[in-house]
Each structure stands twice: as structure tokens, then as C-alpha cells.
Design a protein around this motif. Structure first.
Motif: not given
Length: 149
Positions: A56-63
Motif C-alpha cells: 500500500a505504501q509503495s502504491a501510495k508513493d507511485r501514485t
């Protein structure tokens, strides 16, 4: 016979004791297995939660990065569009100014030609009716008839 019954009772009591002991051992082994399973399940669940949080954090960072890149892209495109619009507006102003200058020259020249033609017509009419004074002839540069004053 009494001894035989007594022996049977003793054997039965011993068998019950062994059975209880075996049941206790099995119960303890079941508890240990349950505890080990619970511990392993908790570790697996914690690992899954950690992995989900990381994902989730990785997705948030990519977003966020994508948003920043998109924002920068949109700013660049907006700036380029503003610049093109500014150039187009300046070109339109320049073209309008040139057109205005050409139109002004055209109307000035046309006005002078009309004025000269009207003067020539008036002189011709005066000359025809003998009101023009002494004829000096036609002035080829202006296209009018002159008179001697």
C-alpha cells in the motif's frame, strides 16, 4: 476367586491410570500443537499485514510520484500553450497594424485621386460654360484643366 476379582480390579485400575496418563499426554501434545499452529498463524498473519502495508505504501508513493509527474507535465503543457497563444496574439496585433497602415495609405491615396478627379470635372464644366477664365490647358500631372488667374 476373590483374588481373581481383585486382580481384575487392579488390572482395570492400572489400565485406567495408563489411559488417563496417555490422555493427558495427548492433551498436552494437542495443546503444544495448537500453540505452535496459533503462533505460526499469527506470524503468517503479521507477515501478510506487513507485506500489505508495504504494498500500500509503495502504491501510495507511485501514485504521488505519478501525480507530481503529471502536474509537472501539465504545467509545462499549459506554459507552452500560453506562450503559443501569446505569440499568436502578437502576430494578430502585428498583422492588424500592418493592415491598418495599408488601409490608411489606400484611403489617403484614393481620397486624393477622388479629389483630383472632382476638381478636374469641375474645371471641365467651368471651361465648357466659359466660366473658367483663360485656358491654360490640361495639366497632365493632376488631370485637371487650369486657368490663368
Amino acid at each position: 476367586m476373590a483374588s481373581h476379582q481383585q486382580q481384575a480390579r487392579q488390572n482395570a485400575a492400572e489400565t485406567r491410570g495408563q489411559a488417563r496418563e496417555k490422555a493427558g499426554q495427548m492433551t498436552e501434545k494437542g495443546r503444544e500443537t495448537k500453540d505452535a499452529t496459533m503462533s505460526k498463524t499469527q506470524e503468517t498473519a503479521q507477515s501478510a499485514r506487513d507485506k500489505a502495508a508495504d504494498t500500500a505504501q509503495s502504491a501510495k508513493d507511485r501514485t504521488y510520484e505519478g501525480k507530481e509527474q503529471t502536474g509537472g507535465f501539465m504545467r509545462d503543457k499549459t506554459e507552452a500553450a500560453k506562450e503559443k497563444a501569446s505569440h499568436a496574439a502578437q502576430s494578430a496585433r502585428d498583422t492588424a497594424q500592418v493592415g491598418k497602415e495599408k488601409t490608411g495609405s489606400f484611403f489617403q491615396s484614393a481620397g486624393e485621386q477622388v479629389k483630383g478627379a472632382a476638381q478636374g470635372a469641375a474645371d471641365a464644366v467651368k471651361h465648357t460654360f466659359g466660366m473658367g477664365g483663360e485656358d491654360t490647358g490640361r495639366d497632365e500631372s493632376t488631370g485637371t484643366y487650369g486657368r490663368k488667374d
